[in-house]
Scaffold this motif. Structure first.
Motif, PDB file in Angstrom:
ATOM      1  N   GLU A 308      17.689  51.196  37.952  1.00 15.01           N
ATOM      2  CA  GLU A 308      17.818  50.878  36.527  1.00 15.01           C
ATOM      3  C   GLU A 308      16.485  50.422  35.937  1.00 15.01           C
ATOM      4  N   HIS A 309      15.713  49.727  36.732  1.00 12.91           N
ATOM      5  CA  HIS A 309      14.426  49.189  36.263  1.00 12.91           C
ATOM      6  C   HIS A 309      13.366  50.280  36.115  1.00 12.91           C
ATOM      7  N   LEU A 310      13.383  51.279  36.990  1.00 19.00           N
ATOM      8  CA  LEU A 310      12.271  52.230  37.063  1.00 19.00           C
ATOM      9  C   LEU A 310      12.518  53.575  36.396  1.00 19.00           C
ATOM     10  N   LEU A 311      13.760  54.030  36.376  1.00 15.33           N
ATOM     11  CA  LEU A 311      14.012  55.421  36.020  1.00 15.33           C
ATOM     12  C   LEU A 311      14.428  55.576  34.557  1.00 15.33           C
ATOM     13  N   PRO A 312      13.960  56.648  33.913  1.00 14.22           N
ATOM     14  CA  PRO A 312      14.423  56.944  32.554  1.00 14.22           C
ATOM     15  C   PRO A 312      15.839  57.498  32.599  1.00 14.22           C
ATOM     16  N   HIS A 313      16.508  57.406  31.461  1.00 11.18           N
ATOM     17  CA  HIS A 313      17.864  57.954  31.386  1.00 11.18           C
ATOM     18  C   HIS A 313      17.821  59.456  31.646  1.00 11.18           C
ATOM     19  N   GLY A 314      18.824  59.945  32.286  1.00  3.13           N
ATOM     20  CA  GLY A 314      18.836  61.327  32.751  1.00  3.13           C
ATOM     21  C   GLY A 314      18.526  61.347  34.224  1.00  3.13           C
ATOM     22  N   LEU A 315      17.322  60.857  34.596  1.00  3.15           N
ATOM     23  CA  LEU A 315      17.002  60.716  36.013  1.00  3.15           C
ATOM     24  C   LEU A 315      17.847  59.611  36.640  1.00  3.15           C
ATOM     25  N   LEU A 316      18.096  58.548  35.868  1.00  2.00           N
ATOM     26  CA  LEU A 316      18.978  57.497  36.363  1.00  2.00           C
ATOM     27  C   LEU A 316      20.360  58.064  36.659  1.00  2.00           C
ATOM     28  N   GLY A 317      20.858  58.901  35.759  1.00  2.00           N
ATOM     29  CA  GLY A 317      22.143  59.546  35.980  1.00  2.00           C
ATOM     30  C   GLY A 317      22.131  60.413  37.222  1.00  2.00           C
ATOM     31  N   LEU A 318      20.996  61.069  37.487  1.00  2.00           N
ATOM     32  CA  LEU A 318      20.886  61.920  38.670  1.00  2.00           C
ATOM     33  C   LEU A 318      20.921  61.089  39.949  1.00  2.00           C
ATOM     34  N   VAL A 319      20.262  59.941  39.938  1.00  2.00           N
ATOM     35  CA  VAL A 319      20.296  59.065  41.107  1.00  2.00           C
ATOM     36  C   VAL A 319      21.707  58.549  41.344  1.00  2.00           C
ATOM     37  N   ILE A 320      22.398  58.203  40.264  1.00  2.00           N
ATOM     38  CA  ILE A 320      23.797  57.768  40.407  1.00  2.00           C
ATOM     39  C   ILE A 320      24.635  58.881  41.015  1.00  2.00           C
ATOM     40  N   VAL A 321      24.397  60.104  40.566  1.00  2.00           N
ATOM     41  CA  VAL A 321      25.083  61.257  41.146  1.00  2.00           C
ATOM     42  C   VAL A 321      24.762  61.359  42.633  1.00  2.00           C
ATOM     43  N   GLY A 322      23.500  61.058  42.993  1.00  2.00           N
ATOM     44  CA  GLY A 322      23.129  61.060  44.406  1.00  2.00           C
ATOM     45  C   GLY A 322      23.952  60.080  45.220  1.00  2.00           C
ATOM     46  N   PHE A 323      24.208  58.886  44.641  1.00  2.00           N
ATOM     47  CA  PHE A 323      25.069  57.926  45.323  1.00  2.00           C
ATOM     48  C   PHE A 323      26.456  58.529  45.571  1.00  2.00           C
ATOM     49  N   PHE A 324      26.990  59.129  44.533  1.00  2.00           N
ATOM     50  CA  PHE A 324      28.317  59.728  44.644  1.00  2.00           C
ATOM     51  C   PHE A 324      28.326  60.847  45.688  1.00  2.00           C
ATOM     52  N   SER A 325      27.254  61.621  45.723  1.00  2.00           N
ATOM     53  CA  SER A 325      27.246  62.811  46.577  1.00  2.00           C
ATOM     54  C   SER A 325      27.454  62.459  48.034  1.00  2.00           C
ATOM     55  N   HIS A 326      26.799  61.388  48.492  1.00  2.00           N
ATOM     56  CA  HIS A 326      26.944  61.016  49.893  1.00  2.00           C
ATOM     57  C   HIS A 326      28.353  60.535  50.209  1.00  2.00           C
ATOM     58  N   THR A 327      28.870  59.673  49.354  1.00  2.00           N
ATOM     59  CA  THR A 327      30.207  59.132  49.627  1.00  2.00           C
ATOM     60  C   THR A 327      31.277  60.213  49.558  1.00  2.00           C
ATOM     61  N   MET A 328      31.211  61.051  48.532  1.00  2.00           N
ATOM     62  CA  MET A 328      32.224  62.089  48.383  1.00  2.00           C
ATOM     63  C   MET A 328      32.136  63.108  49.511  1.00  2.00           C
ATOM     64  N   ALA A 329      30.916  63.358  50.003  1.00  2.00           N
ATOM     65  CA  ALA A 329      30.754  64.277  51.125  1.00  2.00           C
ATOM     66  C   ALA A 329      31.451  63.753  52.366  1.00  2.00           C
ATOM     67  N   MET A 330      31.203  62.475  52.678  1.00  2.00           N
ATOM     68  CA  MET A 330      31.803  61.914  53.877  1.00  2.00           C
ATOM     69  C   MET A 330      33.313  61.757  53.734  1.00  2.00           C
ATOM     70  N   CYS A 331      33.753  61.257  52.591  1.00  2.00           N
ATOM     71  CA  CYS A 331      35.184  60.987  52.419  1.00  2.00           C
ATOM     72  C   CYS A 331      36.013  62.268  52.398  1.00  2.00           C
ATOM     73  N   SER A 332      35.504  63.308  51.729  1.00  2.00           N
ATOM     74  CA  SER A 332      36.251  64.559  51.676  1.00  2.00           C
ATOM     75  C   SER A 332      36.311  65.220  53.047  1.00  2.00           C
ATOM     76  N   SER A 333      35.204  65.161  53.789  1.00  2.00           N
ATOM     77  CA  SER A 333      35.214  65.772  55.124  1.00  2.00           C
ATOM     78  C   SER A 333      36.114  64.990  56.073  1.00  2.00           C
ATOM     79  N   ASP A 334      36.111  63.664  55.950  1.00  2.00           N
ATOM     80  CA  ASP A 334      37.028  62.857  56.757  1.00  2.00           C
ATOM     81  C   ASP A 334      38.480  63.177  56.420  1.00  2.00           C
ATOM     82  N   ALA A 335      38.760  63.333  55.127  1.00  2.00           N
ATOM     83  CA  ALA A 335      40.125  63.644  54.710  1.00  2.00           C
ATOM     84  C   ALA A 335      40.599  64.956  55.312  1.00  2.00           C
TER      85      ALA A 335
END
Length: 523
Positions: A308-335
């Motif tokens: 939040e401190h370093l990234l401009p909007h848009g890139l911040l959204g992309l980093v947040i998406v990156g957070f989601f990507s890892h969790t959703m990858a693991m959880c969906s494959s586990d499911a």
């Protein structure tokens, strides 16, 4: 977050759902749903194997370790995982592929009924399913924590949002959807990770920061093992992760099973190992230098606050998406993996009518089971920070690492000729005593000792107990039979074609409608 960040996040969710719907047409039967019909390219399997191995806990729990202790977060986590997968590339990956191609099964545990017996298969299946509900619950809680930092939504709302999107694509498209979304998630995470690294370098001294920053950080940040993450912890973690990431985590086993040959499974494992050696370094560096950029009393939130401190909007959204990507990858494959075990291993043993299911009924059951698992894990996620479970990182490290060994050892070592004498007695006793050892070390003994039992012993003793008992009982009470030897011969042969053991195990039966039975290998 502003409207641009929200647009990136919503667009990401839309793409994931679209991939799931597109993958739907590639799923005609249970084999397609659980193992991609054995047609997955090795490079896609390797990327999927890597992506399904870690989650948003990387950006919360391990971010806290990196913020407090520095490089030990890499040395005692992703580095031993990389080594373990590299070891398993020759030892386990090809054999797991032959479990599918030779024994013609769709679940990693399906072969255990014939390798040991039905009680052994059921013990490992039930305990593994229960453990994974807690594990995936911790992953949902981790991503919901990050979402709360960025958007202000409550923990429960975050769990519901991420779980609902994941449920749509993984229940519709099966393993194909998991792997294809993980490929997209890897690309997104690559861009987001590089963007965060560049932003941190720009904030400090530019490219030279990579080697000049270390004098400004605490001495503990330079040490490979520090605090509770000792050399013994590193060795224990290496031992545990060698079992866990080579198939002890059933979703990882599926990636090897999904390739077209044992050779492709080896290549898949090698690619995943390389990614584990290299990519976490890119993700961890910003976490290591975070104390120079932000000050926080909540290390779990350090990466999110820095973004939040370093990234401009848009890139911040992309980093947040990156957070989601890892969790959703693991959880969906586990499911997907859990649904395979429940529908292929547990339900046929409990309900005889399941053995007569048509192909269509089996596929519907697979999807409903996936939804049920996701719902239960999301419910657990709401309790993961309770006094019973402890915080997110303790669930992931202590519960999963400590309990994975007793469940994984009979599954993994059961494929190797060296342990041919270890039969159902060895498997069941080693499993049961490993679970008891986990309870004793982590609770009564831990409470009785001033300062508690060290973390490395909490996670390693259960595995050590199971391993020793599995080997020793095999020699004291050998239970090798010609039928079990035939299975081992099939899994340890060099060719990739169907073997006689596979045909014997899984001649399909017909249901009332004339379709192949979904549970033919369990009859």
């Amino acid at each position: 977050m502003n409207s641009l960040d929200w647009a990136v996040l919503i667009g990401y969710f839309g793409v994931m759902v679209a991939i799931g719907l597109w993958s739907h047409k590639r799923v005609d039967n249970v084999s397609d749903f659980f193992t991609a019909g054995g047609k997955m390219p090795w490079w896609l399997s390797g990327i999927s194997h890597h992506m399904s191995g870690y989650s948003a806990v990387m950006f919360t729990g391990y971010a806290a370790i990196a913020y407090q202790y520095g490089i030990t977060s890499y040395v005692t986590w992703s580095f031993p995982i990389a080594i373990g997968i590299a070891i398993g590339a020759n030892l386990f990956a090809p054999r797991l592929n032959r479990v599918r191609s030779k024994l013609r099964v769709a679940s990693p545990l399906e072969y255990l009924k014939n390798r040991y017996n039905l009680p052994t298969q059921q013990a490992l299946a039930w305990s593994g399913v229960l453990l994974k509900i807690v594990d995936v619950g911790a992953k949902w809680a981790a991503i919901a924590t990050l979402l709360s930092v960025f958007t202000g939504v409550s923990l429960n709302q975050g769990i519901l949002i991420t779980g609902a999107v994941t449920a749509i694509y993984c229940t519709v498209g099966g393993l194909w959807a998991d792997a294809l979304t993980e490929l997209g998630q890897f690309i997104i995470q690559f861009v987001a990770g590089i963007a965060m690294l560049i932003a941190v370098l720009h904030e400090l001294d530019g490219f030279s920061t990579l080697w000049s920053v270390w004098d400004d950080l605490p001495d503990s940040h330079h040490q490979p093992t520090v605090g509770p993450y000792t050399l013994i912890f590193l060795l224990a973690y290496l031992f545990i992760k060698t079992f866990e990431y080579n198939g002890g985590m059933w979703n990882q086993a599926q990636r090897y099973m999904a390739t077209d040959s044992a050779h492709s499974a080896k290549r898949s494992a090698r690619l995943s190992a390389i990614l584990w050696f290299v990519w976490p370094l890119v993700l961890f560096f910003p976490m290591w230098v975070a104390p120079l950029i932000i000050k926080t009393d909540k290390p779990d939130n350090s990466y999110a606050e820095m973004a939040e401190h370093l990234l401009p909007h848009g890139l911040l959204g992309l980093v947040i998406v990156g957070f989601f990507s890892h969790t959703m990858a693991m959880c969906s494959s586990d499911a997907n993996a859990i649904a395979a075990v429940v529908t292929r291993d547990i339900m046929p043993a409990v309900f005889k009518s399941v053995r007569e299911w048509s192909t269509r009924t089996g596929l519907l059951a697979a999807r409903y089971t996936t939804l049920l698992f996701l719902a239960l894990s999301m419910a657990i996620a709401t309790q993961v920070n309770s006094d019973f479970f402890g915080d997110i990182i303790s669930v992931v490290i202590k519960w999963v690492a400590g309990l994975m060994g007793p469940i994984a050892i009979p599954l993994m070592l059961g494929m190797l000729r060296a342990f041919r004498k270890s039969g159902p007695t060895a498997a069941l006793i080693s499993w049961a005593m490993g679970l008891i050892a986990f309870y004793l070390v982590n609770y009564p003994i831990n409470d009785a000792i001033d300062g508690g039992v060290n973390l490395e012993y909490q996670i390693s003793i259960p595995l050590a107990v199971s391993l020793v008992l599995f080997i020793v009982i095999g020699y004291i009470k050998p239970e090798d039979t010609p039928e079990r030897d035939a299975i081992l011969a099939s899994l340890n042969s060099d060719d990739d074609g169907p073997g006689s053991a596979g045909a014997a195990l899984s001649e399909p039966e017909s249901g009332a409608s004339g379709h192949k039975s979904v549970a033919s290998a369990t009859d």
